[in-house]
Motif scaffolding. Structure first.
Motif, mmCIF file in Angstrom:
data_model
loop_
_atom_site.group_PDB
_atom_site.id
_atom_site.type_symbol
_atom_site.label_atom_id
_atom_site.label_comp_id
_atom_site.label_asym_id
_atom_site.label_seq_id
_atom_site.Cartn_x
_atom_site.Cartn_y
_atom_site.Cartn_z
ATOM 1 N N PHE A 176 0.850 -1.187 0.000
ATOM 2 C CA PHE A 176 0.000 0.000 0.000
ATOM 3 C C PHE A 176 0.887 1.239 0.000
ATOM 4 O O PHE A 176 1.881 1.298 0.721
ATOM 5 C CB PHE A 176 -0.918 0.000 1.230
ATOM 6 C CG PHE A 176 -1.866 -1.161 1.229
ATOM 7 C CD1 PHE A 176 -3.110 -1.045 0.629
ATOM 8 C CD2 PHE A 176 -1.515 -2.368 1.799
ATOM 9 C CE1 PHE A 176 -3.981 -2.121 0.603
ATOM 10 C CE2 PHE A 176 -2.376 -3.449 1.783
ATOM 11 C CZ PHE A 176 -3.607 -3.327 1.190
ATOM 12 N N PRO B 203 -1.325 7.915 -1.256
ATOM 13 C CA PRO B 203 -2.033 8.410 -2.430
ATOM 14 C C PRO B 203 -1.800 9.894 -2.717
ATOM 15 O O PRO B 203 -2.114 10.370 -3.809
ATOM 16 C CB PRO B 203 -3.499 8.152 -2.091
ATOM 17 C CG PRO B 203 -3.536 8.232 -0.605
ATOM 18 C CD PRO B 203 -2.213 7.702 -0.122
ATOM 19 N N GLY C 143 -7.085 0.567 7.426
ATOM 20 C CA GLY C 143 -6.378 1.341 6.418
ATOM 21 C C GLY C 143 -5.555 2.436 7.030
ATOM 22 O O GLY C 143 -5.040 2.300 8.151
ATOM 23 N N SER D 80 -2.950 6.421 -7.158
ATOM 24 C CA SER D 80 -3.447 5.132 -6.676
ATOM 25 C C SER D 80 -2.622 4.651 -5.486
ATOM 26 O O SER D 80 -1.395 4.692 -5.517
ATOM 27 C CB SER D 80 -3.387 4.084 -7.792
ATOM 28 O OG SER D 80 -3.852 2.843 -7.299
ATOM 29 N N PRO D 81 -3.292 4.132 -4.452
ATOM 30 C CA PRO D 81 -2.575 3.588 -3.296
ATOM 31 C C PRO D 81 -2.139 2.133 -3.506
ATOM 32 O O PRO D 81 -1.500 1.552 -2.639
ATOM 33 C CB PRO D 81 -3.607 3.693 -2.170
ATOM 34 C CG PRO D 81 -4.913 3.530 -2.876
ATOM 35 C CD PRO D 81 -4.738 4.200 -4.207
ATOM 36 N N ILE E 201 -10.997 -1.917 -2.017
ATOM 37 C CA ILE E 201 -10.459 -0.713 -1.391
ATOM 38 C C ILE E 201 -11.294 0.496 -1.791
ATOM 39 O O ILE E 201 -11.689 0.645 -2.954
ATOM 40 C CB ILE E 201 -8.992 -0.520 -1.816
ATOM 41 C CG1 ILE E 201 -8.176 -1.711 -1.302
ATOM 42 C CG2 ILE E 201 -8.426 0.794 -1.312
ATOM 43 C CD1 ILE E 201 -6.881 -1.909 -1.990
ATOM 44 N N LEU F 253 -11.010 4.591 -1.804
ATOM 45 C CA LEU F 253 -10.191 5.782 -1.649
ATOM 46 C C LEU F 253 -11.149 6.938 -1.466
ATOM 47 O O LEU F 253 -11.876 7.311 -2.394
ATOM 48 C CB LEU F 253 -9.300 5.974 -2.882
ATOM 49 C CG LEU F 253 -8.328 7.141 -2.825
ATOM 50 C CD1 LEU F 253 -7.328 6.966 -1.686
ATOM 51 C CD2 LEU F 253 -7.604 7.284 -4.155
ATOM 52 N N ASN F 254 -11.207 7.466 -0.250
ATOM 53 C CA ASN F 254 -12.159 8.503 0.115
ATOM 54 C C ASN F 254 -11.452 9.857 0.136
ATOM 55 O O ASN F 254 -10.478 10.031 0.863
ATOM 56 C CB ASN F 254 -12.754 8.175 1.493
ATOM 57 C CG ASN F 254 -13.957 9.007 1.802
ATOM 58 O OD1 ASN F 254 -14.960 8.916 1.118
ATOM 59 N ND2 ASN F 254 -13.864 9.813 2.846
ATOM 60 N N SER G 90 -8.470 9.116 2.771
ATOM 61 C CA SER G 90 -8.442 7.845 3.496
ATOM 62 C C SER G 90 -8.394 6.673 2.532
ATOM 63 O O SER G 90 -9.112 6.666 1.521
ATOM 64 C CB SER G 90 -9.691 7.699 4.380
ATOM 65 O OG SER G 90 -9.771 8.755 5.303
ATOM 66 N N VAL G 91 -7.574 5.688 2.857
ATOM 67 C CA VAL G 91 -7.498 4.435 2.112
ATOM 68 C C VAL G 91 -8.101 3.371 3.022
ATOM 69 O O VAL G 91 -7.563 3.079 4.092
ATOM 70 C CB VAL G 91 -6.039 4.076 1.753
ATOM 71 C CG1 VAL G 91 -5.983 2.739 1.020
ATOM 72 C CG2 VAL G 91 -5.409 5.187 0.920
ATOM 73 N N ILE H 164 -9.667 -0.512 3.468
ATOM 74 C CA ILE H 164 -9.742 -1.875 2.943
ATOM 75 C C ILE H 164 -10.996 -2.494 3.532
ATOM 76 O O ILE H 164 -11.025 -2.915 4.685
ATOM 77 C CB ILE H 164 -8.482 -2.682 3.312
ATOM 78 C CG1 ILE H 164 -7.242 -1.897 2.917
ATOM 79 C CG2 ILE H 164 -8.513 -4.054 2.637
ATOM 80 C CD1 ILE H 164 -5.984 -2.319 3.642
ATOM 81 N N CYS I 248 1.119 -0.730 8.960
ATOM 82 C CA CYS I 248 1.240 0.578 8.337
ATOM 83 C C CYS I 248 2.299 1.379 9.080
ATOM 84 O O CYS I 248 2.449 1.237 10.301
ATOM 85 C CB CYS I 248 -0.102 1.300 8.378
ATOM 86 S SG CYS I 248 -0.137 2.794 7.375
#
Length: 159
Positions: free
Chosen positions: A12, A15, A39, A51-52, A76, A78-79, A126-127, A129, A141
Motif C-alpha cells: 500500500f 495516495p 487502512g 493510486s494507493p 479498497i 479511496l475517500n 483515506s485508504v 480496505i 502501516c
C-alpha cells in the motif's frame, strides 16, 4: 513448501503528498472507529491524488469524492475528504474510468483543497480496505510521518 511462500503480499502506497495518519485521527467517526475497514489516511499538502495500490478501478462515485479499487481479492475505497459528497463533485476532477489498471504512478484525480476548506470540510484522504477482516492478514502501516505520493506505507498478506 511453506504456505507462507504462497501468500500474496499486498503493498500500500501514499495516495497524496502530506502527513500520514492513523484512521483513528480522521474527523469522520465511521472511518475513525473502523466501521469502514482498516487502512490509513493522509492529510494532503497538494491536490494530486494517485493510486494507493497496483490494481483496477472498480467504481467512481457520482459525486467524485471516492473511488473503488480492487487488488487481488481486496476491495479498497479511496475517500477524498470528509463529508465531501455534499459538494456534488465540484472540487474534484477524475482522471480515470472504471476498468482502468492503475499503479502508484497513476494520477487518479485532482482535489481543489482550497475549495474543500472554504466549504468547511476536511481534506483528509483515506485508504480503506473494506474486506480486510476476511481477506487480509497482518496489515502493517508506517507510523505518522510526512510522505510523498507513491511512497510505500503499508503491507499485508492476502488470504
Amino acid at each position: 513448501m511453506s504456505i507462507f511462500l504462497l501468500t500474496k503480499k499486498t503493498k500500500f502506497f501514499a495516495p497524496v503528498n502530506g502527513k500520514l495518519e492513523a484512521l483513528s485521527e480522521v474527523a469522520d467517526s465511521n472511518i475513525a472507529n473502523g466501521k469502514m475497514g482498516v487502512g490509513y489516511a493522509v492529510e494532503p499538502t497538494d491536490g494530486a491524488v494517485y493510486s494507493p495500490v497496483n490494481g483496477e478501478v472498480t467504481s467512481l462515485f457520482p459525486t467524485h469524492h471516492a473511488l473503488g479499487l480492487k487488488v487481488g481479492a481486496l476491495e479498497i475505497l479511496l475517500n477524498l475528504g470528509v463529508d465531501t459528497a455534499e459538494l456534488n463533485g465540484m472540487p474534484f476532477k477524475m482522471q480515470v474510468k472504471v476498468g482502468d489498471q492503475v499503479t502508484p504512478e497513476t494520477q487518479l484525480a485532482t482535489m481543489d483543497l482550497q475549495q474543500i476548506k472554504t466549504a468547511g470540510k476536511a481534506t483528509t484522504v483515506s485508504v480503506l480496505i473494506f474486506n480486510a477482516a476476511d481477506k487480509l492478514d497482518n496489515f502493517k502501516c508506517s507510523a505518522a510521518k510526512d510522505v510523498t505520493a507513491g511512497a510505500l506505507v503499508g503491507k499485508g498478506a492476502e488470504r
